[in-house]
Write an enzyme that holds these catalytic residues in place. Structure first.
Site, PDB file in Angstrom:
ATOM      1  N   LYS A 186       0.831  -1.210   0.000  1.00  0.00           N
ATOM      2  CA  LYS A 186       0.000   0.000   0.000  1.00  0.00           C
ATOM      3  C   LYS A 186       0.868   1.264   0.000  1.00  0.00           C
ATOM      4  O   LYS A 186       0.623   2.219  -0.746  1.00  0.00           O
ATOM      5  CB  LYS A 186      -0.927  -0.026   1.220  1.00  0.00           C
ATOM      6  CG  LYS A 186      -1.609   1.258   1.558  1.00  0.00           C
ATOM      7  CD  LYS A 186      -2.567   1.671   0.444  1.00  0.00           C
ATOM      8  CE  LYS A 186      -3.054   3.086   0.642  1.00  0.00           C
ATOM      9  NZ  LYS A 186      -4.351   3.176   1.182  1.00  0.00           N
ATOM     10  N   CYS A 226      -3.377  10.366   1.816  1.00  0.00           N
ATOM     11  CA  CYS A 226      -2.740   9.110   1.397  1.00  0.00           C
ATOM     12  C   CYS A 226      -1.386   9.379   0.767  1.00  0.00           C
ATOM     13  O   CYS A 226      -0.348   9.079   1.346  1.00  0.00           O
ATOM     14  CB  CYS A 226      -3.637   8.389   0.419  1.00  0.00           C
ATOM     15  SG  CYS A 226      -5.324   8.258   1.029  1.00  0.00           S
TER      16      CYS A 226
HETATM   17  N1  SAJ Z   1      -2.245  14.800  -8.335  1.00  0.00           N
HETATM   18  C1  SAJ Z   1      -1.449  15.603  -9.129  1.00  0.00           C
HETATM   19  N2  SAJ Z   1      -1.151  15.190 -10.384  1.00  0.00           N
HETATM   20  C2  SAJ Z   1      -1.639  14.019 -10.896  1.00  0.00           C
HETATM   21  C3  SAJ Z   1      -2.443  13.205 -10.086  1.00  0.00           C
HETATM   22  C4  SAJ Z   1      -2.725  13.632  -8.801  1.00  0.00           C
HETATM   23  O1  SAJ Z   1      -0.985  16.668  -8.705  1.00  0.00           O
HETATM   24  O2  SAJ Z   1      -1.348  13.739 -12.075  1.00  0.00           O
HETATM   25  C5  SAJ Z   1      -2.560  15.230  -6.965  1.00  0.00           C
HETATM   26  C6  SAJ Z   1      -4.041  15.469  -6.705  1.00  0.00           C
HETATM   27  O3  SAJ Z   1      -4.444  16.746  -7.110  1.00  0.00           O
HETATM   28  C7  SAJ Z   1      -4.121  15.284  -5.212  1.00  0.00           C
HETATM   29  C8  SAJ Z   1      -3.085  14.186  -4.962  1.00  0.00           C
HETATM   30  O4  SAJ Z   1      -2.228  14.188  -6.085  1.00  0.00           O
HETATM   31  O5  SAJ Z   1      -3.729  16.449  -4.517  1.00  0.00           O
HETATM   32  C9  SAJ Z   1      -3.641  12.809  -4.768  1.00  0.00           C
HETATM   33  O6  SAJ Z   1      -4.715  12.568  -5.654  1.00  0.00           O
HETATM   34  P1  SAJ Z   1      -5.008  11.170  -6.371  1.00  0.00           P
HETATM   35  O7  SAJ Z   1      -6.301  11.329  -7.092  1.00  0.00           O
HETATM   36  O8  SAJ Z   1      -3.873  10.751  -7.220  1.00  0.00           O
HETATM   37  O9  SAJ Z   1      -5.069  10.104  -5.197  1.00  0.00           O
HETATM   38  P2  SAJ Z   1      -5.888  10.036  -3.806  1.00  0.00           P
HETATM   39  O10 SAJ Z   1      -5.000  10.569  -2.719  1.00  0.00           O
HETATM   40  O11 SAJ Z   1      -7.249  10.587  -3.913  1.00  0.00           O
HETATM   41  O12 SAJ Z   1      -6.017   8.443  -3.645  1.00  0.00           O
HETATM   42  C10 SAJ Z   1      -4.839   7.663  -3.612  1.00  0.00           C
HETATM   43  C11 SAJ Z   1      -4.993   6.509  -4.632  1.00  0.00           C
HETATM   44  N3  SAJ Z   1      -3.711   5.832  -4.786  1.00  0.00           N
HETATM   45  C12 SAJ Z   1      -3.168   5.615  -6.011  1.00  0.00           C
HETATM   46  O13 SAJ Z   1      -3.674   6.016  -7.043  1.00  0.00           O
HETATM   47  C13 SAJ Z   1      -1.883   4.857  -6.012  1.00  0.00           C
HETATM   48  C14 SAJ Z   1      -6.058   5.544  -4.150  1.00  0.00           C
HETATM   49  O14 SAJ Z   1      -6.113   4.408  -5.011  1.00  0.00           O
HETATM   50  C15 SAJ Z   1      -5.751   5.092  -2.710  1.00  0.00           C
HETATM   51  O15 SAJ Z   1      -6.766   4.221  -2.231  1.00  0.00           O
HETATM   52  C16 SAJ Z   1      -5.728   6.316  -1.837  1.00  0.00           C
HETATM   53  O16 SAJ Z   1      -4.668   7.169  -2.294  1.00  0.00           O
HETATM   54  C17 SAJ Z   1      -5.472   5.886  -0.398  1.00  0.00           C
HETATM   55  O17 SAJ Z   1      -6.444   5.859   0.378  1.00  0.00           O
HETATM   56  O18 SAJ Z   1      -4.337   5.515  -0.083  1.00  0.00           O
END
Ligand code: SAJ
Length: 414
Positions: free
Chosen positions: A211, A265
């Site tokens: 994870k 996360c």
């Molecule tokens: N972000 C960027 N650029 C990107 C993608 C995301 O700046 O290209 C930023 C987002 O704006 C945000 C952060 O990253 O601030 C995280 O957003 P996210 O949508 O990538 O992920 P989370 O935090 O909502 O959810 C993540 C997911 N993990 C992965 O994709 C590996 C989800 O599957 C997990 O279940 C979750 O963390 C968790 O609970 O750990």
């Protein structure tokens, strides 16, 4: 359909409530436990105390059928799922206080033979520690398998994406990490009641690390995109165009830069790896530092623009940690707005966040900050700062931006 298991879910937040609801919708009798009486009341009335698409209809249905009920006390159950926060301490190690509190609340209810699953994000070893808390409180029970007074411990990390939880909770593959093989087998059986993805069985420590590694992988890749945005700014290159072009290469897939990385996360989990192996986790640490520095870069940009006005009006679009949700945890956008309000005191800040009804406490009492509707904020503003790519902002009529200075951290209006 007869209930297959009685399951108690401890912690009815963003993960615990969807898990409780989906278990209940698939034939389990579920009791959810939460320390917040308002959440308990809301859930028992079939309502969801936060925004998550399609969750409320499932909660309303299972509550009406009597398959899910919420309460403050931990009851006896065949299985327990612990989904409580695992914050980190000042030195970035886990603070296990909520896991410990859950374990101590569960312990008196046990009779022997129960399965206890930790779903909360955990550094390697926390599931075993949860077992130790329980067995310390109940020395009459044993963690050894197949005795009449055995307790079975497992770690099954959630991997669902906020905003898509009700789809991903069913469809995603799931890692099942048992402290013992028997515990893994029991946990596999429970998740098979609702999970259509593969159930991948391993040991608890590998599951915990998997994870952390998934989220760290993402953090490192976003850090690369954020670093590119800073380099591109220095070189006068449009980073969005740059990434779009580079991504035409069949083996390149650069993520998107933004104001920083938020949520509970990706912005947190990599630190558990750093704490577990501080000497070795160089790239993991650096990625965190790069992403954590991005809000400073945005802040400096906005402050440089604001310095040209005597009393600038700044529209800040979005304070959630990502698009189309109401979650403000670890939000870089919120942090940027907080710092702007403190550091540019002569500015008026119009904060637009369509997913909240009121400003969080950290902003509510600022004299120079008010919550505004998007069109009103943009038309009153000298400077428009895009911090989140909410759908309401994407479709904004471009004509009202004509005279504005725009700082667009999400590449929304290119
Ligand atoms: N972000 C960027 N650029 C990107 C993608 C995301 O700046 O290209 C930023 C987002 O704006 C945000 C952060 O990253 O601030 C995280 O957003 P996210 O949508 O990538 O992920 P989370 O935090 O909502 O959810 C993540 C997911 N993990 C992965 O994709 C590996 C989800 O599957 C997990 O279940 C979750 O963390 C968790 O609970 O750990």
């Amino acid at each position: 359909m007869e209930p297959t298991q009685t399951v108690c879910v401890v912690g009815l937040g963003y993960i615990g409530l969807p898990t409780a609801a989906i278990l209940a919708a698939n034939g389990n009798e579920v009791i959810g436990v939460d320390v917040n009486p308002r959440h308990v009341d809301e859930i028992n009335a079939g309502r969801v105390p936060f925004i998550e698409p399609d969750l409320e209809s499932v909660v309303a249905g299972v509550v009406a059928q009597g398959r899910l009920k919420a309460q403050a006390e931990v009851p006896h159950a065949n299985s327990y799922i612990v989904a409580v926060p695992t914050p980190f301490t000042d030195d970035y190690d886990v603070d296990p206080k909520y896991v410990q509190a859950a374990a101590e609340a569960i312990a008196p209810q046990l009779r022997g033979g129960e399965l206890i699953i930790l779903e909360s994000t955990s550094p390697p070893g926390l599931t075993e520690r949860m077992g130790e808390y329980i067995l310390a409180a109940r020395p009459d029970l044993t963690g050894a398998p197949n005795e009449h007074n055995s307790i079975y411990f497992a770690h099954c990390p959630e991997r669902v994406l906020p905003g898509r939880i009700m789809i991903e909770i069913v469809d995603n593959d799931r890692i099942i990490g048992g402290v013992t093989e028997e515990a893994a087998e029991r946990a596999r059986h429970l998740y098979a009641t609702f999970c259509k993805g593969q159930l991948l069985v391993t040991d608890a420590r590998t599951a915990e690390m998997a994870k952390l590694v998934e989220n760290s992988y993402r953090d490192v890749n976003i850090a690369f995109a954020n670093e590119l945005s800073v380099i591109s700014d220095r070189l006068g290159i449009d980073v969005w165009k740059l990434i779009e072009l580079a991504n035409h290469h069949p083996r390149v897939n650069i993520l998107q830069p933004g104001p920083g990385v938020g949520g509970h996360c990706i912005a947190v989990d990599p630190w558990f790896i750093v704490a577990a192996a501080p000497e070795e986790a160089k790239l993991v640490r650096l990625a965190r530092e790069v992403n954590d520095a991005k809000p400073d870069f945005v802040l400096e940009k906005v402050m440089a623009k604001a310095a040209k006005f005597r009393e600038p009006v700044i529209a800040a679009l979005g304070i959630a940690f990502k698009a189309d949700i109401d979650d403000l945890r670890e939000s870089p956008s919120k942090a940027i707005v907080e710092r702007l309000s403190a550091e540019v005191e002569h500015a008026k800040l119009l904060v637009v966040e369509p997913n909240v009804e009121e400003l969080p406490a950290s902003l509510a009492d600022r004299p120079n900050v008010e919550l505004a509707e998007v069109r009103e904020a943009v038309s009153r503003a000298d400077i428009v700062v895009v911090l989140v790519d909410h759908h309401e902002f994407k479709t904004l009529d471009r004509e009202i931006l004509a005279e504005k200075i725009v700082v667009d951290t999400k590449g929304l209006w290119r």
